[in-house]
Write an enzyme that holds these catalytic residues in place. Structure first.
Site, PDB file in Angstrom:
ATOM      1  N   HIS A 112       0.840  -1.196   0.000  1.00  0.00           N
ATOM      2  CA  HIS A 112       0.000   0.000   0.000  1.00  0.00           C
ATOM      3  C   HIS A 112       0.877   1.248   0.000  1.00  0.00           C
ATOM      4  O   HIS A 112       2.093   1.188   0.199  1.00  0.00           O
ATOM      5  CB  HIS A 112      -0.996   0.004   1.171  1.00  0.00           C
ATOM      6  CG  HIS A 112      -0.419   0.360   2.506  1.00  0.00           C
ATOM      7  ND1 HIS A 112      -1.173   0.894   3.521  1.00  0.00           N
ATOM      8  CD2 HIS A 112       0.834   0.263   3.007  1.00  0.00           C
ATOM      9  CE1 HIS A 112      -0.420   1.094   4.588  1.00  0.00           C
ATOM     10  NE2 HIS A 112       0.805   0.727   4.303  1.00  0.00           N
TER      11      HIS A 112
ATOM     12  N   CYS B  80       5.644   6.416   4.555  1.00  0.00           N
ATOM     13  CA  CYS B  80       4.507   5.640   4.056  1.00  0.00           C
ATOM     14  C   CYS B  80       3.893   6.276   2.812  1.00  0.00           C
ATOM     15  O   CYS B  80       3.026   5.688   2.167  1.00  0.00           O
ATOM     16  CB  CYS B  80       3.444   5.490   5.135  1.00  0.00           C
ATOM     17  SG  CYS B  80       4.038   4.590   6.563  1.00  0.00           S
TER      18      CYS B  80
ATOM     19  N   HIS C 213       4.922   0.195  -0.225  1.00  0.00           N
ATOM     20  CA  HIS C 213       5.679  -0.761   0.587  1.00  0.00           C
ATOM     21  C   HIS C 213       4.710  -1.837   1.035  1.00  0.00           C
ATOM     22  O   HIS C 213       3.502  -1.700   0.855  1.00  0.00           O
ATOM     23  CB  HIS C 213       6.318  -0.048   1.791  1.00  0.00           C
ATOM     24  CG  HIS C 213       5.311   0.596   2.688  1.00  0.00           C
ATOM     25  ND1 HIS C 213       4.803   1.857   2.453  1.00  0.00           N
ATOM     26  CD2 HIS C 213       4.665   0.137   3.786  1.00  0.00           C
ATOM     27  CE1 HIS C 213       3.911   2.147   3.378  1.00  0.00           C
ATOM     28  NE2 HIS C 213       3.800   1.119   4.195  1.00  0.00           N
TER      29      HIS C 213
ATOM     30  N   HIS D 273       3.257  -5.035   3.810  1.00  0.00           N
ATOM     31  CA  HIS D 273       3.115  -5.510   5.189  1.00  0.00           C
ATOM     32  C   HIS D 273       2.654  -6.958   5.168  1.00  0.00           C
ATOM     33  O   HIS D 273       1.944  -7.377   4.254  1.00  0.00           O
ATOM     34  CB  HIS D 273       2.048  -4.710   5.942  1.00  0.00           C
ATOM     35  CG  HIS D 273       2.413  -3.284   6.178  1.00  0.00           C
ATOM     36  ND1 HIS D 273       3.386  -2.890   7.064  1.00  0.00           N
ATOM     37  CD2 HIS D 273       1.921  -2.137   5.637  1.00  0.00           C
ATOM     38  CE1 HIS D 273       3.487  -1.576   7.061  1.00  0.00           C
ATOM     39  NE2 HIS D 273       2.612  -1.084   6.195  1.00  0.00           N
TER      40      HIS D 273
ATOM     41  N   ASP E 238      -4.651 -10.718  -0.553  1.00  0.00           N
ATOM     42  CA  ASP E 238      -3.324 -11.334  -0.481  1.00  0.00           C
ATOM     43  C   ASP E 238      -2.536 -11.097  -1.767  1.00  0.00           C
ATOM     44  O   ASP E 238      -3.016 -11.367  -2.872  1.00  0.00           O
ATOM     45  CB  ASP E 238      -3.469 -12.835  -0.230  1.00  0.00           C
ATOM     46  CG  ASP E 238      -2.149 -13.469   0.173  1.00  0.00           C
ATOM     47  OD1 ASP E 238      -1.313 -12.791   0.808  1.00  0.00           O
ATOM     48  OD2 ASP E 238      -1.955 -14.664  -0.157  1.00  0.00           O
ATOM     49  N   HIS E 239      -1.309 -10.577  -1.592  1.00  0.00           N
ATOM     50  CA  HIS E 239      -0.406 -10.268  -2.710  1.00  0.00           C
ATOM     51  C   HIS E 239      -1.014  -9.276  -3.701  1.00  0.00           C
ATOM     52  O   HIS E 239      -0.746  -9.343  -4.902  1.00  0.00           O
ATOM     53  CB  HIS E 239       0.078 -11.549  -3.409  1.00  0.00           C
ATOM     54  CG  HIS E 239       1.063 -12.311  -2.576  1.00  0.00           C
ATOM     55  ND1 HIS E 239       0.696 -13.012  -1.453  1.00  0.00           N
ATOM     56  CD2 HIS E 239       2.401 -12.450  -2.676  1.00  0.00           C
ATOM     57  CE1 HIS E 239       1.775 -13.552  -0.905  1.00  0.00           C
ATOM     58  NE2 HIS E 239       2.832 -13.223  -1.624  1.00  0.00           N
TER      59      HIS E 239
ATOM     60  N   GLU F 119      -0.732  -4.436  11.700  1.00  0.00           N
ATOM     61  CA  GLU F 119       0.010  -4.013  10.510  1.00  0.00           C
ATOM     62  C   GLU F 119       1.514  -4.221  10.687  1.00  0.00           C
ATOM     63  O   GLU F 119       2.194  -4.669   9.770  1.00  0.00           O
ATOM     64  CB  GLU F 119      -0.296  -2.541  10.235  1.00  0.00           C
ATOM     65  CG  GLU F 119       0.172  -2.044   8.887  1.00  0.00           C
ATOM     66  CD  GLU F 119      -0.174  -0.580   8.697  1.00  0.00           C
ATOM     67  OE1 GLU F 119      -0.889  -0.277   7.742  1.00  0.00           O
ATOM     68  OE2 GLU F 119       0.243   0.260   9.521  1.00  0.00           O
TER      69      GLU F 119
END
Ligand code: NI
Length: 140
Positions: free
Chosen positions: A17, A36, A42, A44, A82-83, A126
């Site tokens: 994100h 951020c 980046h 998480h 996811d991904h 997170e």
């Protein structure tokens, strides 16, 4: 008064994100979100804790159908994010991809789908130092 018990299940997914809002100038975004806000984003390893509260079934000793709950969370949350890059998710168009907003979105995705019992809390972990809780309106 009915006694209530809760169960919390943990799920994980990895996603990218970038914290940024088009409603503010770039320098303000940079000031508010810091690293951020870096343009390339980046990632998480998110952990989501789903808490269901309900009356204890005296026969089974269970609050909810865990297997069904797992299927629902995998289908509607894990498989969706996811991904992926959260900023490209339809639900985040015009909305920053903060942990707060992610927790709220996950609540909305699950609240009407809980097999038995009521959704009580969504926690999004997170990082080691950050987690977010959301409690929305219960199922009508
Ligand atoms: Ni982040």
């Amino acid at each position: 008064m009915t006694a209530l018990t809760s169960i919390t299940r943990t799920y994980t997914f990895c996603a990218a994100h970038r914290l940024h809002t088009d409603q503010l100038p770039d320098d303000v975004n940079q000031h508010i979100f810091g690293k951020c806000n870096n343009p390339n984003g980046h990632g998480h390893n998110y952990t989501v804790q789903v808490t269901i509260q309900g009356a204890l079934n005296v026969t089974t000793g269970l609050v909810t159908d865990v297997e069904t709950l797992d299927q629902i969370v995998h289908e509607h949350v894990v498989a969706r994010f996811d991904h992926q890059h959260l900023n490209f998710d339809q639900a985040f168009q015009g909305l920053t991809t903060t942990g707060e907003n992610l927790a709220r979105l996950i609540w909305e995705l699950l609240v009407d789908r809980i097999p038995s019992g009521q959704l009580e809390n969504i926690r999004v972990v997170e990082t080691r130092d950050n987690f977010f809780d959301y409690v929305g309106d219960p199922k009508p």
